[in-house]
Write an enzyme that holds these catalytic residues in place. Structure first.
Site, PDB file in Angstrom:
ATOM      1  CE  LYS A  13      -1.982  -1.024   3.929  1.00 41.55           C
ATOM      2  NZ  LYS A  13      -1.282  -2.299   4.214  1.00 41.55           N
ATOM      3  NE  ARG A  88      -4.434  -1.093   9.838  1.00 39.25           N
ATOM      4  CZ  ARG A  88      -3.363  -0.619   9.203  1.00 39.25           C
ATOM      5  NH1 ARG A  88      -3.324   0.608   8.792  1.00 39.25           N
ATOM      6  NH2 ARG A  88      -2.349  -1.406   8.992  1.00 39.25           N
ATOM      7  NE  ARG A 127       7.785  -2.869   6.127  1.00 36.12           N
ATOM      8  CZ  ARG A 127       6.489  -2.688   6.264  1.00 36.12           C
ATOM      9  NH1 ARG A 127       5.805  -2.035   5.349  1.00 36.12           N
ATOM     10  NH2 ARG A 127       5.864  -3.191   7.302  1.00 36.12           N
ATOM     11  NE  ARG A 160       6.459  -0.713  10.154  1.00 32.15           N
ATOM     12  CZ  ARG A 160       5.369  -0.635   9.385  1.00 32.15           C
ATOM     13  NH1 ARG A 160       5.415  -0.031   8.206  1.00 32.15           N
ATOM     14  NH2 ARG A 160       4.247  -1.167   9.778  1.00 32.15           N
ATOM     15  NE  ARG A 171       1.756  -5.073  11.026  1.00 31.70           N
ATOM     16  CZ  ARG A 171       2.841  -4.780  10.318  1.00 31.70           C
ATOM     17  NH1 ARG A 171       4.009  -5.271  10.662  1.00 31.70           N
ATOM     18  NH2 ARG A 171       2.741  -3.995   9.275  1.00 31.70           N
TER      19      ARG A 171
HETATM   20  P1  AP5 Z   1       4.909  -1.667   1.854  1.00 30.86           P
HETATM   21  O1  AP5 Z   1       4.607  -0.811   0.686  1.00 30.86           O
HETATM   22  O2  AP5 Z   1       5.729  -1.119   2.947  1.00 30.86           O
HETATM   23  O3  AP5 Z   1       3.553  -2.346   2.371  1.00 30.86           O
HETATM   24  P2  AP5 Z   1       2.321  -1.747   3.191  1.00 30.86           P
HETATM   25  O4  AP5 Z   1       1.100  -2.373   2.604  1.00 30.86           O
HETATM   26  O5  AP5 Z   1       2.410  -0.269   3.266  1.00 30.86           O
HETATM   27  O6  AP5 Z   1       2.632  -2.451   4.573  1.00 30.86           O
HETATM   28  P3  AP5 Z   1       2.584  -1.863   6.049  1.00 30.86           P
HETATM   29  O7  AP5 Z   1       3.302  -2.857   6.918  1.00 30.86           O
HETATM   30  O8  AP5 Z   1       3.053  -0.455   6.083  1.00 30.86           O
HETATM   31  O9  AP5 Z   1       1.104  -1.963   6.304  1.00 30.86           O
HETATM   32  P4  AP5 Z   1       0.403  -1.963   7.630  1.00 30.86           P
HETATM   33  O10 AP5 Z   1      -0.939  -1.784   7.087  1.00 30.86           O
HETATM   34  O11 AP5 Z   1       0.546  -3.140   8.482  1.00 30.86           O
HETATM   35  O12 AP5 Z   1       1.181  -0.820   8.439  1.00 30.86           O
HETATM   36  P5  AP5 Z   1       0.813   0.655   8.791  1.00 30.86           P
HETATM   37  O13 AP5 Z   1       2.044   1.456   8.818  1.00 30.86           O
HETATM   38  O14 AP5 Z   1      -0.320   1.140   7.950  1.00 30.86           O
HETATM   39  O15 AP5 Z   1       5.602  -2.987   1.281  1.00 30.86           O
HETATM   40  C1  AP5 Z   1       6.028  -4.027   2.158  1.00 30.86           C
HETATM   41  C2  AP5 Z   1       7.396  -4.579   1.697  1.00 30.86           C
HETATM   42  O16 AP5 Z   1       7.255  -5.249   0.453  1.00 30.86           O
HETATM   43  C3  AP5 Z   1       8.450  -3.489   1.479  1.00 30.86           C
HETATM   44  O17 AP5 Z   1       9.697  -3.977   1.859  1.00 30.86           O
HETATM   45  C4  AP5 Z   1       8.395  -3.230  -0.016  1.00 30.86           C
HETATM   46  O18 AP5 Z   1       9.624  -2.740  -0.500  1.00 30.86           O
HETATM   47  C5  AP5 Z   1       8.056  -4.616  -0.569  1.00 30.86           C
HETATM   48  N1  AP5 Z   1       7.221  -4.574  -1.767  1.00 30.86           N
HETATM   49  C6  AP5 Z   1       6.204  -3.717  -2.053  1.00 30.86           C
HETATM   50  N2  AP5 Z   1       5.642  -3.993  -3.246  1.00 30.86           N
HETATM   51  C7  AP5 Z   1       6.304  -5.098  -3.714  1.00 30.86           C
HETATM   52  C8  AP5 Z   1       6.159  -5.893  -4.884  1.00 30.86           C
HETATM   53  N3  AP5 Z   1       5.233  -5.653  -5.824  1.00 30.86           N
HETATM   54  N4  AP5 Z   1       6.987  -6.951  -5.022  1.00 30.86           N
HETATM   55  C9  AP5 Z   1       7.936  -7.236  -4.080  1.00 30.86           C
HETATM   56  N5  AP5 Z   1       8.115  -6.518  -2.952  1.00 30.86           N
HETATM   57  C10 AP5 Z   1       7.319  -5.465  -2.773  1.00 30.86           C
HETATM   58  O19 AP5 Z   1       0.260   0.490  10.270  1.00 30.86           O
HETATM   59  C11 AP5 Z   1       1.093   0.074  11.333  1.00 30.86           C
HETATM   60  C12 AP5 Z   1       0.290  -0.012  12.616  1.00 30.86           C
HETATM   61  O20 AP5 Z   1      -0.239   1.293  12.947  1.00 30.86           O
HETATM   62  C13 AP5 Z   1      -0.944  -0.922  12.585  1.00 30.86           C
HETATM   63  O21 AP5 Z   1      -0.610  -2.252  12.840  1.00 30.86           O
HETATM   64  C14 AP5 Z   1      -1.820  -0.266  13.663  1.00 30.86           C
HETATM   65  O22 AP5 Z   1      -1.384  -0.663  14.941  1.00 30.86           O
HETATM   66  C15 AP5 Z   1      -1.544   1.208  13.502  1.00 30.86           C
HETATM   67  N6  AP5 Z   1      -2.505   1.873  12.606  1.00 30.86           N
HETATM   68  C16 AP5 Z   1      -2.222   2.505  11.422  1.00 30.86           C
HETATM   69  N7  AP5 Z   1      -3.338   2.975  10.839  1.00 30.86           N
HETATM   70  C17 AP5 Z   1      -4.368   2.647  11.679  1.00 30.86           C
HETATM   71  C18 AP5 Z   1      -5.781   2.838  11.625  1.00 30.86           C
HETATM   72  N8  AP5 Z   1      -6.375   3.456  10.577  1.00 30.86           N
HETATM   73  N9  AP5 Z   1      -6.523   2.374  12.652  1.00 30.86           N
HETATM   74  C19 AP5 Z   1      -5.950   1.759  13.697  1.00 30.86           C
HETATM   75  N10 AP5 Z   1      -4.631   1.520  13.806  1.00 30.86           N
HETATM   76  C20 AP5 Z   1      -3.836   1.957  12.803  1.00 30.86           C
HETATM   77 MG    MG Z   2       2.796   1.103   4.879  1.00 26.51          MG
END
Ligand code: AP5
Ligand code: MG
Length: 214
Positions: A13, A88, A127, A160, A171
């Site tokens: 994402k 979410r 990552r 992370r 997660r």
């Molecule tokens: P990346 O692009 O980093 O993936 P992502 O979908 O952004 O993954 P996140 O871990 O950031 O998602 P998340 O939803 O768990 O975390 P968030 O920060 O939102 O890609 C992942 C890896 O794959 C990278 O290394 C990348 O280089 C690689 N990659 C990408 N595309 C690729 C491809 N096509 N092929 C190969 N490799 C590829 O949230 C973290 C925490 O914050 C949550 O757990 C929660 O506790 C809290 N939080 C955040 N938002 C909320 C909310 N709205 N409500 C409640 N809690 C929340």
């Molecule tokens: Mg992310």
């Protein structure tokens, strides 16, 4: 253009949202990045959010919704935005929907980046993230030029805390239970588009551009 990115943790994402933001000139808003910046700066919000994030749990809706609504009220969001990691939960989606309704506005596209659970754990352990500028890398697929150093700002890259395999499993569980129902929610609104997130990231992006238009 108002866009929501849906998908499991690690689906890509953030990677795609940054590319969308660059191409279409809209801000990339990641609630995860906002929380991580607060943790890094030791704010009260950061301390509260960390309790949940380290366990792979969602931060409570009350905290999250307020931050997001404040952020999208900024001037730079006038022409749209790409939301990454919000909503979410169904209650978060409803709050956003109501806020937009009041402005006579709506979400244009909800893009679901589809990646099966099997691929996720490997991606997360590979990552590396820059807490300074938000750039992300993957040690195999998208390595930085110098190991452990951010190409963009020269700061140190980290694994992370919530990318350790045990937390990733939590997660994924939370995703299936609380976030996946949003796919139906946006399908019913007629704005859902799914893309295959297992192909190389440039190809995922091309599929998204085909949906959004040049
Ligand atoms: P990346 O692009 O980093 O993936 P992502 O979908 O952004 O993954 P996140 O871990 O950031 O998602 P998340 O939803 O768990 O975390 P968030 O920060 O939102 O890609 C992942 C890896 O794959 C990278 O290394 C990348 O280089 C690689 N990659 C990408 N595309 C690729 C491809 N096509 N092929 C190969 N490799 C590829 O949230 C973290 C925490 O914050 C949550 O757990 C929660 O506790 C809290 N939080 C955040 N938002 C909320 C909310 N709205 N409500 C409640 N809690 C929340
Ligand atoms: Mg992310």
């Amino acid at each position: 253009m108002k866009i929501i990115m849906l998908g499991a943790p690690g689906a890509g994402k953030g990677t795609q949202a940054k590319m969308i933001a660059d191409k279409y000139g809209v801000p990339h808003i990641s609630t995860g990045d906002i929380f991580r910046a607060n943790i890094k700066n030791g704010t009260e919000l950061g301390m509260e959010a960390k309790k949940y994030m380290d366990q792979g749990l969602l931060v409570p809706d009350e905290l999250t919704v307020k931050i997001l609504l404040d952020r999208v009220a900024n001037d730079d969001c006038k022409n749209g935005y790409v939301l990454d990691g919000f909503p979410r939960t169904i209650p978060q989606a409803e709050v956003l929907d109501n806020a937009l309704n009041e402005l006579g506005d709506k979400i244009d596209f909800a893009i679901n980046v589809d990646v099966p659970d099997e691929n996720i754990i490997n991606r997360m352990s590979g990552r590396r993230a820059c807490l300074s500028c938000g750039a992300t890398y993957h040690i195999e697929h998208i390595p930085p030029k110098a190991e452990g150093i951010c190409d963009r700002c020269g700061k140190e890259l980290i694994l992370r805390d919530d990318d350790k395999p045990e937390t990733v499993k939590n997660r994924l569980g939370v995703y299936h239970e609380q976030t996946q129902p949003l796919i139906d929610f946006y399908e019913k609104k007629g704005v859902l588009k799914s893309v295959d997130g297992t192909i190389p990231m440039e190809d995922v992006f091309q599929a998204i551009v085909n949906i959004l238009g040049e």
